[in-house]
Scaffold this motif. Sequence first.
Motif, PDB file in Angstrom:
ATOM      1  N   LEU A   1      17.589  31.528  32.640  1.00 39.70           N
ATOM      2  CA  LEU A   1      17.604  30.244  31.937  1.00 39.70           C
ATOM      3  C   LEU A   1      19.037  29.881  31.580  1.00 39.70           C
ATOM      4  O   LEU A   1      19.712  30.620  30.852  1.00 39.70           O
ATOM      5  N   PHE A   2      19.511  28.750  32.127  1.00 38.68           N
ATOM      6  CA  PHE A   2      20.859  28.248  31.812  1.00 38.68           C
ATOM      7  C   PHE A   2      20.778  27.408  30.540  1.00 38.68           C
ATOM      8  O   PHE A   2      20.080  26.404  30.496  1.00 38.68           O
ATOM      9  N   LEU A   3      21.508  27.845  29.500  1.00 37.21           N
ATOM     10  CA  LEU A   3      21.478  27.164  28.207  1.00 37.21           C
ATOM     11  C   LEU A   3      22.821  26.567  27.838  1.00 37.21           C
ATOM     12  O   LEU A   3      22.904  25.794  26.877  1.00 37.21           O
ATOM     13  N   GLY A   4      23.881  26.912  28.577  1.00 39.47           N
ATOM     14  CA  GLY A   4      25.193  26.342  28.297  1.00 39.47           C
ATOM     15  C   GLY A   4      25.631  26.577  26.876  1.00 39.47           C
ATOM     16  O   GLY A   4      25.307  27.584  26.248  1.00 39.47           O
ATOM     17  N   LEU A   5      26.400  25.619  26.343  1.00 41.14           N
ATOM     18  CA  LEU A   5      26.775  25.617  24.934  1.00 41.14           C
ATOM     19  C   LEU A   5      25.849  24.631  24.241  1.00 41.14           C
ATOM     20  O   LEU A   5      25.946  23.427  24.433  1.00 41.14           O
ATOM     21  N   CYS A   6      24.967  25.160  23.412  1.00 46.11           N
ATOM     22  CA  CYS A   6      23.746  24.452  23.040  1.00 46.11           C
ATOM     23  C   CYS A   6      23.765  23.833  21.659  1.00 46.11           C
ATOM     24  O   CYS A   6      22.736  23.294  21.206  1.00 46.11           O
ATOM     25  N   GLY A   7      24.900  23.884  20.941  1.00 46.13           N
ATOM     26  CA  GLY A   7      24.926  23.273  19.621  1.00 46.13           C
ATOM     27  C   GLY A   7      24.106  24.049  18.610  1.00 46.13           C
ATOM     28  O   GLY A   7      23.510  25.089  18.899  1.00 46.13           O
ATOM     29  N   GLU A   8      24.054  23.516  17.393  1.00 44.90           N
ATOM     30  CA  GLU A   8      23.457  24.267  16.295  1.00 44.90           C
ATOM     31  C   GLU A   8      21.946  24.419  16.399  1.00 44.90           C
ATOM     32  O   GLU A   8      21.365  25.321  15.791  1.00 44.90           O
ATOM     33  N   GLU A   9      21.276  23.558  17.152  1.00 43.05           N
ATOM     34  CA  GLU A   9      19.833  23.681  17.312  1.00 43.05           C
ATOM     35  C   GLU A   9      19.448  24.426  18.590  1.00 43.05           C
ATOM     36  O   GLU A   9      18.267  24.504  18.935  1.00 43.05           O
ATOM     37  N   GLY A  10      20.448  25.003  19.261  1.00 42.40           N
ATOM     38  CA  GLY A  10      20.171  25.762  20.464  1.00 42.40           C
ATOM     39  C   GLY A  10      19.237  26.943  20.246  1.00 42.40           C
ATOM     40  O   GLY A  10      18.337  27.194  21.058  1.00 42.40           O
ATOM     41  N   PRO A  11      19.417  27.728  19.174  1.00 42.32           N
ATOM     42  CA  PRO A  11      18.494  28.846  18.955  1.00 42.32           C
ATOM     43  C   PRO A  11      17.036  28.410  18.825  1.00 42.32           C
ATOM     44  O   PRO A  11      16.151  29.027  19.425  1.00 42.32           O
ATOM     45  N   ALA A  12      16.771  27.353  18.065  1.00 48.92           N
ATOM     46  CA  ALA A  12      15.394  26.875  17.928  1.00 48.92           C
ATOM     47  C   ALA A  12      14.858  26.394  19.264  1.00 48.92           C
ATOM     48  O   ALA A  12      13.690  26.628  19.609  1.00 48.92           O
ATOM     49  N   ALA A  13      15.713  25.738  20.046  1.00 49.09           N
ATOM     50  CA  ALA A  13      15.284  25.252  21.359  1.00 49.09           C
ATOM     51  C   ALA A  13      14.967  26.417  22.285  1.00 49.09           C
ATOM     52  O   ALA A  13      13.961  26.400  23.007  1.00 49.09           O
ATOM     53  N   LEU A  14      15.801  27.441  22.288  1.00 45.58           N
ATOM     54  CA  LEU A  14      15.542  28.600  23.135  1.00 45.58           C
ATOM     55  C   LEU A  14      14.203  29.243  22.775  1.00 45.58           C
ATOM     56  O   LEU A  14      13.405  29.588  23.660  1.00 45.58           O
TER      57      LEU A  14
ATOM     58  N   LEU B   1      11.456  27.222  24.198  1.00 44.22           N
ATOM     59  CA  LEU B   1      11.383  27.324  25.654  1.00 44.22           C
ATOM     60  C   LEU B   1      10.780  28.657  26.092  1.00 44.22           C
ATOM     61  O   LEU B   1       9.969  28.713  27.018  1.00 44.22           O
ATOM     62  N   LEU B   2      11.168  29.734  25.440  1.00 41.82           N
ATOM     63  CA  LEU B   2      10.658  31.053  25.832  1.00 41.82           C
ATOM     64  C   LEU B   2       9.166  31.188  25.547  1.00 41.82           C
ATOM     65  O   LEU B   2       8.458  31.912  26.260  1.00 41.82           O
ATOM     66  N   THR B   3       8.683  30.497  24.522  1.00 45.71           N
ATOM     67  CA  THR B   3       7.287  30.653  24.118  1.00 45.71           C
ATOM     68  C   THR B   3       6.385  29.528  24.607  1.00 45.71           C
ATOM     69  O   THR B   3       5.195  29.519  24.305  1.00 45.71           O
ATOM     70  N   GLY B   4       6.948  28.572  25.355  1.00 40.98           N
ATOM     71  CA  GLY B   4       6.131  27.515  25.925  1.00 40.98           C
ATOM     72  C   GLY B   4       5.878  26.338  25.027  1.00 40.98           C
ATOM     73  O   GLY B   4       5.120  25.417  25.390  1.00 40.98           O
ATOM     74  N   TRP B   5       6.465  26.322  23.833  1.00 38.28           N
ATOM     75  CA  TRP B   5       6.362  25.132  22.988  1.00 38.28           C
ATOM     76  C   TRP B   5       7.103  23.961  23.631  1.00 38.28           C
ATOM     77  O   TRP B   5       6.826  22.805  23.320  1.00 38.28           O
ATOM     78  N   ALA B   6       8.056  24.277  24.491  1.00 37.54           N
ATOM     79  CA  ALA B   6       8.759  23.259  25.279  1.00 37.54           C
ATOM     80  C   ALA B   6       8.808  23.756  26.719  1.00 37.54           C
ATOM     81  O   ALA B   6       8.889  24.967  26.971  1.00 37.54           O
ATOM     82  N   ASN B   7       8.755  22.822  27.651  1.00 36.21           N
ATOM     83  CA  ASN B   7       8.781  23.140  29.078  1.00 36.21           C
ATOM     84  C   ASN B   7      10.119  22.691  29.642  1.00 36.21           C
ATOM     85  O   ASN B   7      10.456  21.507  29.563  1.00 36.21           O
ATOM     86  N   PRO B   8      10.936  23.597  30.193  1.00 32.57           N
ATOM     87  CA  PRO B   8      12.253  23.188  30.703  1.00 32.57           C
ATOM     88  C   PRO B   8      12.128  22.152  31.806  1.00 32.57           C
ATOM     89  O   PRO B   8      11.274  22.262  32.691  1.00 32.57           O
ATOM     90  N   SER B   9      12.982  21.128  31.742  1.00 34.71           N
ATOM     91  CA  SER B   9      12.966  20.075  32.761  1.00 34.71           C
ATOM     92  C   SER B   9      14.371  19.698  33.208  1.00 34.71           C
ATOM     93  O   SER B   9      14.565  18.678  33.858  1.00 34.71           O
TER      94      SER B   9
END
Length: 805
Positions: free
Chosen positions: A205-218, A221-229
Motif C-alpha cells: 500500500l502506497f501512502l506517501g506523506l499522508c498528513g496528520e490524518e494519515g494514521p486514521a486513514a491507514l 484502509l487496512l480494516t475495510g472501512w475505506a476501499n483504496p481507489s
Amino acid sequence: MEKRELARILVEQSAVLLKNEGGTLPFPAGQKAAFFGRGQLCTVFSGSGSGASRGECRETFLSACEDRGILAEPGLKAFYSEYISAEPNDGPELDAEAIRASVACGDMYEIFGKYHPPRPECGVPQERLSDAVAFTDTAILILSRESGGEECDRHLEDDYLLTPPEQDLVAQVCGNFRRVVLVLNINGLIDLAWTERYPSIRSILFLGLCGEEGPAALANLLTGWANPSGKLAVTIASHFEDYPSAEHFSWDKEHPETLLTYVSYGLDAAANGSVGFVKSPVTVYWEGVYNGYRYFDTFGKEPLYPFGFGLSYTSFDIASIDSIRSEDGLTVSVCVENTGGTAGREVVQLYLSALGTTSERPARELKGFAKTPLLAPGENASLEISIPWRELACYSEEQAAWVIEAGQYAFFIGTSSRTLTLAAVVDVDHDLLVRQCRNRLGLRACNRSKLKFLHRRSRQIEHTEGSVPHFILDFIAPETAPALSASPVPKNLTLEELASLCVGFGPGIPFSAFSDGENPSAIQGPNGRPLTVSDHPAGVPGYVSPAMPERGIHSIYYKDGPSSVEGVAWPTAMLLACSFDRELWRAFGDAIGGECQDRQVDVWLAPAVNLHRNPLCGRNFEYFSEDPFLTGVCACEITGGVQENHPVLVCPKHFAVNEQETFRRGSSKRQYDAADSILTERTARELYLKPFEMLVKEAGIACIMTSFNKINGTFAGGSKDLCTHVLREEWGFDGVVVTDWGDMDIVVDGGDAIAAGNDVVMPGGPPVIAQILRAYQEGHVTMEQLEIAVGRLLRTLRKTTRRSL
C-alpha cells in the motif's frame, strides 16, 4: 465537511493498493498483527523546507490501527517504544552567531539544504521475533522516508535503495511471517524490485506523506472501512537505471566530483554565460518529451507498476464505450459497473496515440480522466471524458507553432497506461494550425550540434480489434493572441518609490527571522523617513509587500506552503494527485483557502507544479505527477477551490523547469553557478510549461513565482522569453510575477529581473532596491518598465483581502 475529516478522506481516496494477493486486505475484525518498522511510532506525515506541514500528527499508525480493532503483538510494541524513546537527538547543532553570519552572506542555504539520511531501522531480537511469530502469521511492515527536501535531493544508496538495516529487517519479517503487508510511508519513490523476491509480501500500500490524518486513514484502509481507489501518478520502475534521466541528474552535494557540468557534455561554460565559477552544474533533459510513462510505453520498457495503476478490494468492468464528435472536440462516454462484492470507486483514463505524424510522438499521452462515485456491488455509473481538438497538437520548433499534424489519432480508454481499449480514431489529412508562436527558450546555438537527445521515429502501436467510431478532422479555427489588459499607471511616484515597490518589505534576506534585526527594511526618503512600511497585521518582514498607506497602497502577506499554512497538516501533492478526483482537489483548495483567510494570508505560495522527472528529486513530495496534464488539472482544481471562495490568491511555482534541487541556485560559499536546465524548446513547452499554461488559461491565476535555476543558460527570473514573451504575450497573463525567495548573491540581479518581466523581487529589501536603481542608471531597466511592474502589482492588490489603489 470538517477539515480533519476531509484530510482523512483525501488519504483514503488517494492511497494506492499496488498488490493484494489472496485477498489479504482488508483485515477481518480482530485481526492479530505484528508491527515492524520505526514508522509505526514515528509517522512521517510531511516533508521539509517550504513544503513542510506546520501541523502535527495526533496519533501514530500503530495507535490508530489499534483503535480500529487490529490486535498488535504487545512485545514488539514495547520493544519499538523503548527503542524510539532511547534514540539520540542527532539533529544539527546550530550556533546562533553562525546562523546570523550565514544569513547575511547567503550561506544559510548550505545549512538549510544539508542532506540528512533516513533514520536507521533496528533489528528485532530473536526472542521478540519468536514471540511475535507465536502470536500471529501476519506482519505489517512500515517503511518510512523523510530525506531530501528543499535545496537537497535524495541519495541513491541507502535512501532510494534500502539501507542495510532495512534489508536485514525485511529478511527477518519476510522469512518468518506467512503474510506481510508493506506500507510505504515515503516522500518519494524507493526501489521495490526486492519485493518480488519475497512471496510472503502479499499486499503493498502506497501512502506517501499522508498528513496528520494519515494514521486514521491507514487504519480504515487496512480494516475495510475505506476501499483504496488511488492510481499511480508516477511510473514505478523495476530499477533506478530504467528511468531515462538516471544518468542525467546530479544528487550528491557531498561529492562535487560527481556533479554534471558543461564539461561533462563537451560544452563550453563561458559560451553558456557561466564565467568565474569553480563549477557550473547542468541538468540535461536528455529524454526530451519521453518523461515517465511516455518513455516506458514508447520504448517497450516494462515497469514494475505502470502509470495510472491501482487496485481495489472490488472489481470493475467497463461495460460500454461510445464516442461523439463535436465542433470543439471529442467526447468519450463509458459505463462502469462494480462486478465485485464490495463498494468502491474506479478511475477511467483517456490516452491519445498519434500515428504517422511528421513529428515523433510518445506512444501514449494522458488527455482526460474521470472517477466514478462510490458504487455498490452490481451498481453502474456513466462517465464522460471530453478532449478539445487543440489537445491533439504538438509543438513544431521548425514552424514555431502548435500544429495538429496530418496522421491518425487513436483514443484509448483504460485503467492504466498499459491496460487500454481502443475507443475512437480520428484522421487528419493535412496539417492544421492551432496557434502561431515564436521560437522561445530554445537551445543556445553553441550547444545544438553537441547535444543529442532521445529520439525514436519508428514504432508500432497495436490497436485492440473491433469496430470503433471513426472521424475526420479537416478544420480547426486557429487561436488568436490574447489581448492584454492595460495596467494602471501609478501617478506621482518617484524612481525610488517605484523601485521600493518592486521588492518585498524587509532586510532582503530569505531567513530574516534568524537575523539580528540590524539591517534596514526600507530605504529612506528625502525627509529621512522610510519610503515604505509594512502595515499588514499578520505578515512578517521578508514575506510582505511594501506599503505606502498615505497613497492607499497596503501590504499583502505571502505564505508557504503547499501542504500547510500552520493549520491542518494536509497530505502532500505526491499523494493527492493519486486520487484522480477533481471534486476532492477543489474541496482541499477550499479548505486551505479558508485557513489562509483565517490567518490573513493574501497570497498562498502554492501549488508547486514542477514534474517528477527523477525519483531522487528532493521535492517530489511537493509535486503532483510526472504527467503535465494531470499536474495541471490538480493545480487548476485546487486553485479554483481557493480563489472562488476566498479573497486569497494562489502563487504557483517554480516557473520553470526546476526538477533538481542540487545547486539549483548555486553556492556562493563554494563558488558554484546555479544549475542550468538544458532542454529543447518542444520539451519545455509540451511538458514543463504545460501545467503553468493551464493555470493561466483555465484557472485565472493572478500571481506566479519564477525559479532559481537557469534555462538554457539564462536565469528563469531573468528570462524575457519566459516571463514576458511566453507568459504574457502568448498566454495572456496579466498578473504579478514574483521571484523565488533568494538573497541575490548568485541568482538573477534585481534590475535584470524587472527588465525580464518580473514585477516583485523577493525577499527584496534595500539590497535589491540598490540593484534596481543601479540598473536604471546603467540603462538596463527603464522608468516605463518600473511603472508597468508597479501597475500590475497595484491591480493584483485589489484582488486580495486588503484593498489598495
